[in-house]
Design an enzyme around this catalytic site. Structure first.
Site, PDB file in Angstrom:
ATOM      1  N   GLY A 286      33.287  40.480  43.912  1.00  0.00           N
ATOM      2  CA  GLY A 286      32.290  41.072  43.026  1.00  0.00           C
ATOM      3  C   GLY A 286      31.698  40.029  42.110  1.00  0.00           C
ATOM      4  N   GLY A 287      32.203  39.977  40.877  1.00  0.00           N
ATOM      5  CA  GLY A 287      31.642  39.116  39.831  1.00  0.00           C
ATOM      6  C   GLY A 287      31.378  37.686  40.262  1.00  0.00           C
TER       7      GLY A 287
ATOM      8  N   GLY B 271      37.295  43.573  38.603  1.00  0.00           N
ATOM      9  CA  GLY B 271      36.553  43.240  37.391  1.00  0.00           C
ATOM     10  C   GLY B 271      37.426  43.017  36.166  1.00  0.00           C
TER      11      GLY B 271
ATOM     12  N   SER C 274      38.993  40.605  41.587  1.00  0.00           N
ATOM     13  CA  SER C 274      39.089  39.363  40.827  1.00  0.00           C
ATOM     14  C   SER C 274      39.361  38.132  41.700  1.00  0.00           C
ATOM     15  CB  SER C 274      40.136  39.487  39.712  1.00  0.00           C
ATOM     16  OG  SER C 274      39.757  40.515  38.802  1.00  0.00           O
TER      17      SER C 274
ATOM     18  N   GLU D 204      34.268  52.178  42.650  1.00  0.00           N
ATOM     19  CA  GLU D 204      33.303  52.587  41.611  1.00  0.00           C
ATOM     20  C   GLU D 204      32.526  53.805  42.061  1.00  0.00           C
ATOM     21  OE1 GLU D 204      31.515  48.733  41.185  1.00  0.00           O
ATOM     22  OE2 GLU D 204      33.325  48.002  40.184  1.00  0.00           O
TER      23      GLU D 204
ATOM     24  N   HIS E 137      33.566  52.325  47.941  1.00  0.00           N
ATOM     25  CA  HIS E 137      34.009  51.446  46.860  1.00  0.00           C
ATOM     26  C   HIS E 137      34.593  52.290  45.726  1.00  0.00           C
ATOM     27  CE1 HIS E 137      33.906  48.621  43.543  1.00  0.00           C
ATOM     28  NE2 HIS E 137      33.895  47.668  44.462  1.00  0.00           N
TER      29      HIS E 137
ATOM     30  N   ASN F 260      29.715  41.383  46.883  1.00  0.00           N
ATOM     31  CA  ASN F 260      29.161  42.670  46.462  1.00  0.00           C
ATOM     32  C   ASN F 260      28.464  42.446  45.118  1.00  0.00           C
ATOM     33  OD1 ASN F 260      28.701  45.267  45.572  1.00  0.00           O
ATOM     34  ND2 ASN F 260      30.868  45.821  45.376  1.00  0.00           N
ATOM     35  N   TRP F 261      27.136  42.482  45.152  1.00  0.00           N
ATOM     36  CA  TRP F 261      26.385  42.186  43.927  1.00  0.00           C
ATOM     37  C   TRP F 261      26.343  43.360  42.955  1.00  0.00           C
ATOM     38  CZ3 TRP F 261      21.391  39.025  45.613  1.00  0.00           C
ATOM     39  CH2 TRP F 261      21.807  37.832  46.206  1.00  0.00           C
ATOM     40  N   LYS F 262      26.804  44.525  43.410  1.00  0.00           N
ATOM     41  CA  LYS F 262      26.811  45.727  42.549  1.00  0.00           C
ATOM     42  C   LYS F 262      25.412  45.954  41.948  1.00  0.00           C
ATOM     43  CE  LYS F 262      31.729  45.201  41.932  1.00  0.00           C
ATOM     44  NZ  LYS F 262      32.922  45.398  41.109  1.00  0.00           N
TER      45      LYS F 262
ATOM     46  N   GLU G 191      41.300  47.032  47.866  1.00  0.00           N
ATOM     47  CA  GLU G 191      40.878  46.662  46.514  1.00  0.00           C
ATOM     48  C   GLU G 191      41.648  47.495  45.495  1.00  0.00           C
ATOM     49  OE1 GLU G 191      36.774  44.716  46.558  1.00  0.00           O
ATOM     50  OE2 GLU G 191      36.442  46.862  46.358  1.00  0.00           O
TER      51      GLU G 191
HETATM   52  P1  PGA Z   1      35.517  41.742  41.275  1.00  0.00           P
HETATM   53  O1  PGA Z   1      35.007  43.007  42.137  1.00  0.00           O
HETATM   54  O2  PGA Z   1      35.578  40.579  42.221  1.00  0.00           O
HETATM   55  O3  PGA Z   1      34.456  41.569  40.200  1.00  0.00           O
HETATM   56  O4  PGA Z   1      36.848  42.113  40.734  1.00  0.00           O
HETATM   57  C1  PGA Z   1      35.453  43.219  43.437  1.00  0.00           C
HETATM   58  C2  PGA Z   1      34.794  44.440  44.029  1.00  0.00           C
HETATM   59  O5  PGA Z   1      34.566  45.404  43.293  1.00  0.00           O
HETATM   60  O6  PGA Z   1      34.480  44.474  45.242  1.00  0.00           O
END
Ligand code: PGA
Length: 255
Positions: free
Chosen positions: A235-236, A174, A214, A98, A96, A10-12, A168
């Site tokens: 994510g990251g 994050g 993470s 967020e 998600h 997920n590149w956000k 998640e």
């Molecule tokens: P993260 O994000 O790997 O940066 O913790 C995961 C996600 O939000 O899908």
């Protein structure tokens, strides 16, 4: 038999078109030989076209990070399922944390979005997970149960075959604080058993439940070794081609 795992990135809200095309090209050269897992990346909307062009003929699938439930109409700023399909998507991330936290996403809007995705033949990756305070007050299972029940309300067992769930925990996203593999396994197993009770063994056994929060090259193998963990939503660490490729490689080793 366990379902074929899915490793999703997920590149956000990262990567302009040119940056996305560089990352996608690098990734394509690094992971094209990995067939033991399905691979998906979800760039921002503005980079879907360029990434789809680059990944043509590669085993990497493309997903969007959100969707609107109407097909078309006067909904400024929104993107529909047919638009995503035409842009080359086969998956879409829905609900998600967020989006729940900053953009008013609810279990009810998640439900409508999943319906639109499934109806159009897109695979929804439905995100659920508890906050830190919910975990500390012992509400983890009730929170994910409600998210699942309300998010998947009205779906038949057949529909669920086209759905991926991502657990998640909000406190792990994050933050560098991955859930332990035992903590993740416990929630994954709980969710699979809820689906088993509602839809029977074959749907529950085939359901892919990803872990997200993470995930890194160092912790993926341990997670993948757990009975009910069928992949990861990253994510990251998916923003760097080498680290995402290392996650995929180590995931396969952990199988
Ligand atoms: P993260 O994000 O790997 O940066 O913790 C995961 C996600 O939000 O899908």
């Amino acid at each position: 038999m366990k379902p074929k795992p899915l490793i999703a990135g997920n590149w956000k809200m990262y990567k302009t078109g040119p940056q996305a095309s560089e990352l996608a090209s690098r990734l394509k050269s690094l992971v094209s030989d990995f067939t033991e897992v399905d691979i998906m990346i979800a760039p921002p909307f503005t980079a879907l076209g360029v990434v789809a062009e680059i990944l043509k003929g590669s085993p990497i699938d493309i997903g969007a990070q959100d969707i609107f439930w109407e097909t078309e109409g006067p909904y400024t700023g929104e993107i529909s399922a047919p638009m995503l399909k035409a842009a080359g998507c086969s998956y879409v991330i829905i609900g998600h944390s967020e989006r729940r936290q900053y953009f008013g996403e609810t279990n009810q809007s998640v439900n409508r979005k999943i319906k639109a995705a499934v109806g159009a033949g897109l695979v929804p990756v439905v995100c659920v997970g508890e906050s830190e305070s919910e975990r500390e007050s012992g509400q983890t299972f009730s929170v994910v149960q409600k998210q699942l029940e309300e998010g998947l309300k009205g779906f038949s067992a057949g529909d669920l075959r086209a759905v991926v769930i991502a657990y998640e925990p909000v406190w792990a996203i994050g933050t560098g604080r991955t859930a332990t593999r035992e903590q993740a396994q416990e929630v994954h197993s709980f969710m699979r058993n809820r689906i088993r009770a509602a839809c029977g063994n074959s749907v529950a056994n085939a359901l892919r439940i990803l872990y997200g929060g993470s995930v890194k090259p160092e912790n993926i193998a341990g997670l993948m070794a757990m009975e009910d963990i069928n992949g990861a939503l990253v994510g990251g660490a998916s923003l760097d081609a080498e680290s995402f490729a290392a996650i995929i490689r180590n995931a396969i080793e952990g199988l």
